[in-house]
Design a protein around this motif. Structure first.
Motif, mmCIF file in Angstrom:
data_model
loop_
_atom_site.group_PDB
_atom_site.id
_atom_site.type_symbol
_atom_site.label_atom_id
_atom_site.label_comp_id
_atom_site.label_asym_id
_atom_site.label_seq_id
_atom_site.Cartn_x
_atom_site.Cartn_y
_atom_site.Cartn_z
ATOM 1 N N SER A 225 34.636 -15.478 -38.627
ATOM 2 C CA SER A 225 35.041 -16.306 -37.498
ATOM 3 C C SER A 225 36.157 -17.250 -37.909
ATOM 4 C CB SER A 225 33.835 -17.135 -37.010
ATOM 5 O OG SER A 225 34.233 -18.163 -36.128
ATOM 6 N N ASP B 31 32.367 -18.450 -32.276
ATOM 7 C CA ASP B 31 33.516 -17.627 -31.898
ATOM 8 C C ASP B 31 33.600 -16.506 -32.942
ATOM 9 O OD1 ASP B 31 34.027 -19.931 -33.600
ATOM 10 O OD2 ASP B 31 36.148 -19.370 -33.594
ATOM 11 N N VAL B 32 32.988 -15.376 -32.647
ATOM 12 C CA VAL B 32 32.771 -14.325 -33.641
ATOM 13 C C VAL B 32 33.912 -13.320 -33.612
ATOM 14 C CG1 VAL B 32 31.205 -12.513 -34.427
ATOM 15 C CG2 VAL B 32 30.277 -14.616 -33.418
ATOM 16 N N TYR C 159 31.031 -9.004 -35.806
ATOM 17 C CA TYR C 159 29.588 -9.191 -35.690
ATOM 18 C C TYR C 159 28.801 -8.503 -36.794
ATOM 19 C CZ TYR C 159 30.226 -11.047 -30.946
ATOM 20 O OH TYR C 159 30.579 -11.816 -29.856
ATOM 21 N N HIS D 244 30.490 -14.076 -25.413
ATOM 22 C CA HIS D 244 31.907 -14.151 -25.712
ATOM 23 C C HIS D 244 32.152 -13.815 -27.174
ATOM 24 C CE1 HIS D 244 29.996 -18.183 -26.057
ATOM 25 N NE2 HIS D 244 30.504 -18.103 -27.271
ATOM 26 N N SER D 245 33.375 -13.474 -27.488
ATOM 27 C CA SER D 245 33.794 -13.281 -28.881
ATOM 28 C C SER D 245 34.861 -14.312 -29.217
ATOM 29 C CB SER D 245 34.352 -11.865 -29.089
ATOM 30 O OG SER D 245 35.651 -11.748 -28.511
ATOM 31 N N SER D 246 35.378 -14.228 -30.407
ATOM 32 C CA SER D 246 36.594 -14.965 -30.753
ATOM 33 C C SER D 246 37.805 -14.269 -30.146
ATOM 34 C CB SER D 246 36.748 -15.015 -32.280
ATOM 35 O OG SER D 246 38.052 -15.422 -32.640
ATOM 36 N N HIS E 8 38.905 -11.485 -32.371
ATOM 37 C CA HIS E 8 38.177 -10.217 -32.449
ATOM 38 C C HIS E 8 39.154 -9.082 -32.162
ATOM 39 C CE1 HIS E 8 35.325 -7.019 -31.417
ATOM 40 N NE2 HIS E 8 34.371 -7.758 -31.960
ATOM 41 N N GLN F 62 37.367 -18.474 -26.978
ATOM 42 C CA GLN F 62 36.116 -17.739 -26.832
ATOM 43 C C GLN F 62 36.118 -16.964 -25.513
ATOM 44 O OE1 GLN F 62 33.925 -21.511 -27.631
ATOM 45 N NE2 GLN F 62 32.578 -20.249 -28.889
#
Length: 557
Positions: free
Chosen positions: A56, A64-65, A68, A103-105, A108, A175
């Motif tokens: 992250s 905010d990945v 994963y 949500h993701s970063s 991502h 995010q």
């Protein structure tokens, strides 16, 4: 380890950044956690929950990945995680990991592909992109607000450099929200679940579990349900009330039924716990029906006013709701998103709790806060179901209320225009040894957030073995809870003064009366319960047959 261990488990939340630093860089990590697991086993908890440790950019402390299926190098490696899980299991501790599916970063790989691919492409279909309103699409698609402050939409830039579509971010601009109507998103998270289950995790804490599905068409939110800038304060007033088009949509339950099936493929009774700020309790109970999750956090209990009628009402309504679906209640007083309860319970006045406390804000009464925290813990750990303990609360840690504003990292601080202090005050590295560098957090003096002077006297080595300390109070309460099987008990209320809580708890191992004095008057225990006082919130040196204001006892009959 018995089946359905989660029904009465005490789970200890580890915030990896702030638990223990194994390499001296000022930030906690997985090897640091592994080295300190023995202390948690000694405390008497049943499981650990790890807040995010994934790759992250850390715009929101790991929520905010970007990947994963891997560990951020700040925290270690997959080998370090495997060593942590192996040691935890050897100590009899289950391991729960955080999952961030809403949500993701923006870093991502999928989101970077979406930006490069442009409007209308399959890559964009994995996230919530929409055309803007107004001339040339210059206005956001709707009126939704970010929980970190400001609009919940950010305009993207097309590959040719011109302004493009807008993407939804209910949290920080970094995010972006996934579109959970997209089958690729669902399949990706199925793979993520299996990846960590294959590595031996015992469960998942599901972040923002009530937000994955948005209302069809993304309509404007009524003013009453536009997200408040203070984090996680969205309320639902009634069963048929206006939840807002971004919260608690019925479609989320299909997702969790699918996940339940995946967990069922693995031995050992795996579990999920929902972080869902949903009211009333009857709506929250839908998340823990037999074919969905196993637990949901009880935020009504966390936010309840410190008075007898309010606490009794939330305990009753919580138990009724989960019993209707055969699930256990969960009880929690603090976590990484709220003001630590040793401070929150001692703020002046009866106002709604603030979104953080700064040096120039009204300050809590530390003595009062610690006294109430001990009584609140005695109440929480006696109640049937599962309980969650946030790292450091067993030391009586207060909020860092004088944290310098220039040290703050919570995106809420900037996005609210410096009107909300944010959550950094509860995320400060915890103290282990009073005379060691960084109070034993690491082997150097640096910490990613500064520690307050008050933490020195609260360090674990100063409390261990002191029968009057908060640490030994927790150890005794947890031992008695397990011996008396309080988490499996059934409660009956004594009818008393509304400012006094008196609860009879019946278990297979015996009977206990829990009394909490929330009045201003001293109370004689014998007036309400006969038997042996086995736990007094004021410690063993207090008059065991008497309760002052904001004190509690357990009486074994």
């Amino acid at each position: 380890m018995t089946d359905q261990w989660w029904r009465d488990a005490v789970v200890y939340q580890i915030y990896p950044r702030s638990f223990a630093d194994g390499n001296g860089d000022g930030m906690g990590d997985l090897p640091g956690i592994t080295a300190r697991l023995d202390a948690l086993a000694e405390l008497g908890i049943d499981a650990v929950w790890l807040s995010p440790f994934y790759v992250s950019p850390q715009a929101d402390a790991g929520y905010d990945v970007a990947d994963y299926r891997d560990i951020d190098p700040r925290f270690g490696s997959l080998a370090d995680f495997d060593a942590l899980a192996e040691r935890a299991h050897a100590l009899g501790l289950r391991v729960i990991v955080d999952l961030v599916p809403n949500h993701s970063s923006d870093e991502h790989g999928w989101f970077q592909q979406a930006l490069a691919a442009g409007a209308g492409t399959p890559e964009r279909g994995r996230y919530v992109f929409r055309d803007g309103k107004g001339d040339n699409g210059n206005e956001p698609p709707n009126n939704w607000q970010s929980l970190f402050g400001g609009a919940a939409w950010e305009r993207s830039t097309d590959p040719d450099g011109t302004p493009g579509q807008w993407y939804l971010h209910l949290f920080d601009v970094k995010q972006p929200d996934f579109d959970w109507t997209n089958h690729e998103v669902r399949e990706m998270f199925h793979d993520v679940l299996r990846f960590w289950l294959d590595r031996g995790v015992d469960g998942f804490r599901v972040d923002v579990a009530h937000a994955l599905i948005k209302a069809d068409g993304l309509p404007d939110a009524p003013e009453s349900s536009v997200a408040d800038p203070a984090p996680y304060e969205q309320e639902i007033e009634s069963e048929a009330g206006d939840r807002g088009p971004m919260w608690d949509q019925d479609g989320v339950h299909e997702i969790y039924r699918d996940w339940n099936k995946i967990l069922g493929e693995y031995p050992g009774d795996r579990m999920m716990v929902a972080e869902a700020w949903v009211s009333p309790p009857s709506r929250l109970a839908r998340y823990v029906r037999p074919d969905e999750m196993q637990q949901s956090f009880n935020f009504d209990f966390l936010t309840a006013r410190w008075n007898g009628p309010a606490l009794r009402a939330v305990i009753d309504s919580s138990l009724r709701a989960v019993e209707s679906v055969g699930a256990p209640a969960t009880w929690v007083m603090s976590n990484h998103d709220v003001i630590r309860h040793a401070s929150r319970l001692a703020l002046p006045g009866d106002e709604a709790r603030p979104g953080g406390i700064g040096a120039d804000d009204p300050q809590p009464d530390a003595v009062l806060g610690l006294r109430r925290a001990r009584a609140a813990t005695a109440l929480m750990l006696a109640l049937p179901g599962s309980a969650y303990v946030y790292q450091g609360e067993e030391l009586g840690l207060p909020e860092h209320t004088t944290l310098p504003d220039e040290a703050r990292e919570d995106p809420t601080w900037e996005r609210s225009g410096h009107t909300e202090r944010g959550r950094d005050g509860c995320r400060v590295p915890i103290p282990w040894e009073a005379d060691a560098p960084s109070l034993g957090f690491g082997n150097t003096s640096g910490t990613w957030l500064p520690q307050p002077a008050a933490y020195r006297t609260l360090a674990r080595d100063q409390q261990r073995g002191d029968p009057s300390s908060m640490l030994e109070f927790y150890r005794r309460a947890l031992r008695l809870r397990r011996e008396l099987q309080l988490g499996k008990g059934r409660i009956t209320w004594q009818e008393t003064d509304p400012a006094i809580l008196a609860i009879e708890i019946e278990t297979a191992a015996g009977s206990v009366t829990v009394i909490v004095n929330l009045s201003d008057e001293r109370l004689e225990v014998d007036d309400l319960a006969a038997g042996e006082v086995i736990l007094h919130s004021a410690g063993p040196s207090a008059d065991q047959r008497s309760l002052g204001s904001d004190e509690a006892v357990w009486v074994r009959r």
